[in-house]
Design an enzyme around this catalytic site. Structure first.
Site, PDB file in Angstrom:
ATOM      1  N   HIS A 145      98.779  -6.340  63.163  1.00 45.74           N
ATOM      2  CA  HIS A 145      98.814  -6.234  62.358  1.00 45.74           C
ATOM      3  C   HIS A 145      99.250  -5.693  61.673  1.00 45.74           C
ATOM      4  CE1 HIS A 145      97.467  -1.631  61.700  1.00 45.74           C
ATOM      5  NE2 HIS A 145      96.108  -1.876  61.371  1.00 45.74           N
ATOM      6  N   ASP A 222     101.714  -3.999  71.607  1.00 49.86           N
ATOM      7  CA  ASP A 222     100.401  -2.497  71.056  1.00 49.86           C
ATOM      8  C   ASP A 222      98.912  -2.350  71.540  1.00 49.86           C
ATOM      9  OD1 ASP A 222      98.390  -2.525  68.921  1.00 49.86           O
ATOM     10  OD2 ASP A 222      99.383  -3.000  67.860  1.00 49.86           O
ATOM     11  N   GLN A 225      93.481  -2.171  70.456  1.00 45.97           N
ATOM     12  CA  GLN A 225      92.321  -2.317  71.267  1.00 45.97           C
ATOM     13  C   GLN A 225      91.828  -3.179  72.151  1.00 45.97           C
ATOM     14  OE1 GLN A 225      90.317  -2.401  68.815  1.00 45.97           O
ATOM     15  NE2 GLN A 225      91.384  -2.499  66.897  1.00 45.97           N
ATOM     16  N   LYS A 248      90.498   5.518  68.872  1.00 45.13           N
ATOM     17  CA  LYS A 248      90.063   4.382  69.419  1.00 45.13           C
ATOM     18  C   LYS A 248      89.396   4.234  70.984  1.00 45.13           C
ATOM     19  CE  LYS A 248      92.897   1.505  65.987  1.00 45.13           C
ATOM     20  NZ  LYS A 248      91.667   1.684  64.862  1.00 45.13           N
ATOM     21  N   CYS A 386      94.070  -5.152  57.746  1.00 48.19           N
ATOM     22  CA  CYS A 386      95.957  -4.613  58.245  1.00 48.19           C
ATOM     23  C   CYS A 386      96.916  -6.102  59.072  1.00 48.19           C
ATOM     24  CB  CYS A 386      95.955  -3.381  59.128  1.00 48.19           C
ATOM     25  SG  CYS A 386      95.440  -2.116  58.249  1.00 48.19           S
TER      26      CYS A 386
HETATM   27  N1  7TS Z   1      97.232  -2.144  66.178  1.00 47.72           N
HETATM   28  C1  7TS Z   1      95.978  -2.808  66.533  1.00 47.72           C
HETATM   29  C2  7TS Z   1      96.097  -4.022  67.047  1.00 47.72           C
HETATM   30  C3  7TS Z   1      95.485  -1.417  65.874  1.00 47.72           C
HETATM   31  O1  7TS Z   1      94.064  -2.379  65.557  1.00 47.72           O
HETATM   32  C4  7TS Z   1      95.448  -0.928  65.110  1.00 47.72           C
HETATM   33  C5  7TS Z   1      94.445  -0.135  64.046  1.00 47.72           C
HETATM   34  C6  7TS Z   1      96.657  -0.104  65.054  1.00 47.72           C
HETATM   35  C7  7TS Z   1      97.501  -1.297  65.653  1.00 47.72           C
HETATM   36  C8  7TS Z   1      97.261   0.804  64.063  1.00 47.72           C
HETATM   37  O2  7TS Z   1      96.463   2.233  64.712  1.00 47.72           O
HETATM   38  P1  7TS Z   1      96.712   3.975  64.498  1.00 47.72           P
HETATM   39  O3  7TS Z   1      95.428   4.298  64.824  1.00 47.72           O
HETATM   40  O4  7TS Z   1      97.655   3.965  64.388  1.00 47.72           O
HETATM   41  O5  7TS Z   1      96.097   3.286  62.553  1.00 47.72           O
HETATM   42  N2  7TS Z   1      93.155  -1.599  63.320  1.00 47.72           N
HETATM   43  C9  7TS Z   1      92.451  -1.042  62.397  1.00 47.72           C
HETATM   44  C10 7TS Z   1      92.024  -1.786  62.536  1.00 47.72           C
HETATM   45  O6  7TS Z   1      91.083  -2.818  63.001  1.00 47.72           O
HETATM   46  N3  7TS Z   1      90.657  -1.217  61.573  1.00 47.72           N
HETATM   47  O7  7TS Z   1      91.046   0.284  60.858  1.00 47.72           O
HETATM   48  C11 7TS Z   1      92.568   0.310  61.721  1.00 47.72           C
END
Ligand code: 7TS
Length: 429
Positions: A145, A222, A225, A248, A386
């Site tokens: 990401h 990370d 997910q 999430k 992203c």
């Molecule tokens: N890493 C992964 C694998 C992610 O899927 C996301 C967010 C992030 C980092 C960043 O997370 P945040 O909570 O700090 O924003 N992924 C997504 C997505 O797949 N669609 O919207 C956000």
């Protein structure tokens, strides 16, 4: 398609989690716990398949948030009064819940941050700044990401260091030999996604950690997910840092977690200065607070932390093994059903997957797929997720992505398939 049970079982949460007798996983009853799911969109029952972007919240989380503001709201770690003591206790209890959820050894290894993005930036700015010099390297993979790419680019730019990228195959699996060859004498950190948000690939992170540690390279995972779908055990994985986002994981937005191995956190300088992160301040010199407060400057997202605690209690209350089996079934069913449609091509066909089905339809832009599905009450995401370098790797500008959570059903997959058939009618070949 999905991880066989034996692979999932290889990362048990260990004995730290009380495993009371739970009723078998029942998706109908779980759906009843999520108020938002019971509504119509464009006159059709909502089918929410955008869980990788953010998951919905059970009533217990919503109640914890309103309950906190209605009864206990106060700043933490500083008030002598009742409300502040209650707020502080609830905040710190959540730290212990997170420790148990990740099977970490110590509460002080759990740092509250805004989300995965902030967790990674913290490691880059604190650990990275002190450990990287000119010519050093950070290793990531093609399927990261943006939040696990850009912080390292910024750091490498500042330090004259180099960002290396491990390649993946056409199925969306890491190429392990190439990966290992990139772990060199200048590698100072490996930062890799546990589960890809665009492909659903479950990376063999335990093996990657072993490969890196053999060369004394620390590893950040990370887990944005992974945490909602897998049992995560940071001690079994032996990773040095683990990042996740509360939103999430059925918790509130604006709250997340950085797990860090005590030995590493202890040696890391603060990255933000302010209240709560200090032991004493004078104009000449400031000494810093102990772990984890050194990394929690300013008034934190107290309500968010308490809401996250409620989300973890909720996950603790359900039959997690049954839940994982249900999720595997829904993803396998979705994979069969959607792949069988004409002109559809799946993007991401790794052997071990969870949560995500990305696809493209010949002759139709993913945004049009998303719009047509939306008119049928089906929420998916269409775009680059992203992960622009990953889209480039697959030679597509974007994909349509259905992402599943524990409350999704086979019936909803059928609705998705009917929706995609409608797309095929509207955009005839
Ligand atoms: N890493 C992964 C694998 C992610 O899927 C996301 C967010 C992030 C980092 C960043 O997370 P945040 O909570 O700090 O924003 N992924 C997504 C997505 O797949 N669609 O919207 C956000």
């Amino acid at each position: 398609m999905t991880a066989p049970a034996d692979l999932r079982a290889s990362t048990p949460r260990g004995g730290a989690v009380a495993r009371g007798a739970k009723t078998a996983f029942d998706v109908k009853s779980v759906r009843g716990d999520f108020p938002i799911l019971h509504q119509a969109v464009f006159g059709r029952p909502l089918v929410y398949l955008d869980n990788a972007a953010t998951a919905q919240k059970p009533r217990a989380v919503i109640d914890a948030l309103t309950g906190y503001y209605a009864r206990d709201n106060a700043n933490i770690h500083r008030g002598l009064h009742q409300l502040s003591e209650r707020a502080t206790a609830a905040y710190e209890e959540t730290r212990s819940k997170v420790r148990r959820f990740l099977n970490a050894a110590l509460d002080r290894e759990i740092v509250f941050v805004r989300g995965t993005t902030e967790a990674i930036n913290l490691v880059a700015q604190s650990y990275g700044r002190t450990h990287l010099g000119p010519g050093d390297e950070v290793l990531i993979t093609t399927m990261e990401h943006h939040s696990n790419i850009v912080p390292w680019q910024i750091l490498c730019g500042e330090k004259g260091a180099r960002l290396r990228v491990a390649p993946i195959g056409d199925d969306g699996e890491l190429l392990l030999d190439e990966f290992e060859a990139l772990l060199g004498p200048r590698t100072r950190l490996l930062s890799v996604v546990h589960v890809s948000n665009a492909l659903g690939t479950i990376n063999p992170v335990k093996r990657l950690v072993e490969m890196a540690h053999r060369r004394n390279i620390p590893v950040l995972l990370d887990g944005a997910q992974a945490a909602p779908h897998l049992k995560v055990d940071v001690r079994d994985l032996d990773c040095d840092f683990y990042a996740l986002s509360g939103h999430k994981l059925f918790g509130p937005t604006g709250i997340g977690v950085l797990y860090g191995r005590e030995r590493l956190l202890e040696a890391m300088p603060p990255w933000q200065g302010g209240g709560d992160m200090i032991a004493s301040v004078s104009f000449e010199k400031t000494t810093y607070n102990r772990l984890p407060y050194r990394f929690e400057a300013g008034t934190p997202h107290i309500a968010g932390v308490i809401g996250l605690g409620a989300a973890l209690d909720y996950l603790e209350s359900i039959d997690r093994d049954g839940c994982i089996a249900h999720e595997d079934d829904v993803l396998a069913y979705a994979t069969r059903t959607i792949a069988a449609l004409p002109r559809v091509r799946l993007v991401g066909t790794a052997r071990r997957k969870t949560g995500i089905l990305s696809f493209v339809v010949d002759g139709v832009h993913p945004h049009d797929i998303g719009t047509i599905l939306d008119r049928q009450g089906i929420a998916i995401r269409a775009g680059h997720h992203c992960t622009q370098p990953l889209m480039d790797r697959f030679g597509v500008p974007a994909t349509a992505r259905a992402s599943f959570a524990l409350y999704n059903t086979r019936e909803e997959v059928d609705a998705l398939a009917a929706g995609v058939r409608r797309v095929l009618e509207v955009f005839r070949a």
